[in-house]
Design an enzyme around this catalytic site. Sequence first.
Site, PDB file in Angstrom:
ATOM      1  N   CYS A  70      40.843  37.739  35.175  1.00  0.00           N
ATOM      2  CA  CYS A  70      40.342  39.082  35.964  1.00  0.00           C
ATOM      3  C   CYS A  70      40.123  38.478  37.443  1.00  0.00           C
ATOM      4  O   CYS A  70      39.543  37.531  37.588  1.00  0.00           O
ATOM      5  CB  CYS A  70      38.755  39.204  35.198  1.00  0.00           C
ATOM      6  SG  CYS A  70      37.846  40.353  36.482  1.00  0.00           S
ATOM      7  N   CYS A 177      45.220  43.532  39.775  1.00  0.00           N
ATOM      8  CA  CYS A 177      44.081  43.627  38.658  1.00  0.00           C
ATOM      9  C   CYS A 177      44.989  43.469  37.213  1.00  0.00           C
ATOM     10  O   CYS A 177      45.939  44.316  37.099  1.00  0.00           O
ATOM     11  CB  CYS A 177      43.519  44.851  38.751  1.00  0.00           C
ATOM     12  SG  CYS A 177      42.475  45.271  37.440  1.00  0.00           S
TER      13      CYS A 177
END
Length: 256
Positions: A70, A177
């Site tokens: 992440c 992302c």
Amino acid sequence: MKIALMDSGIGLLAAAAALRTLRPDVDLVLSSNPASMPWGPHTPEEITELALGCARAAAEYRPDALIVACNTASVHALAALRAELEPGLPVIGTVPAIKPATALGGPVAIWATPATTGSAYQRGLIRDFAGTAAVTEVACPGLADAVEHGDDAAIEAAIADAAARTPAGTAAVVLGCTHYELVADRIRTAVAPTALPTLTLHGSAEPVAAQALRRVLDPTREGTATLTVLHAGTPTTLPPAALAYPQTLPLTAPTP
């Protein structure tokens, strides 16, 4: 060998699939907290607590390494995770692939969450690694959420919006992302009409998987290709939305 991955939601699937490709026998622990996502709007302190919760749950399964799959958690919580878990458990963060994307000189677009776009962290990476390449930061509001829930209409709308703000003549797109890697083909299709014919997309899944395998303390330890899924520390199964993405196939296929 057992490797754990943590993320707010299903963004960890791409790195997990890369691990399974590199080491078909690897046991995987996927730890997330989808009820709390997206993490971007939370304060750094809240993100750190959420990340620690996911990491602690994964650590209970005694993995050989932990991937912070992440970007947001890597920005805000990596230091805290390493302080608590290392050296006993190597912790590998996720960094946008700005350096390889700009190696040929650009122009480059960095697609990222609104929270990451324009952040001091991302601007620092651009300053340190982009060289003379022209770099455009492209915020992608709603895209990670849409991917998490498998909302095709919302995915298409968010990608179209970001593609419209990606400069013509772009040579490379950095997927800043981990959720975006699950829809990389759709991003390519949306950007290609105005991009250079040599358009490349740069994700982090394969590099971070390779780094995790380098960091394990005992690389000779064999696994049995098990898959453990945790939501807020509770064992569960992959959510229905996850099964719609091709990256999930190596995770659910029978053991060779």
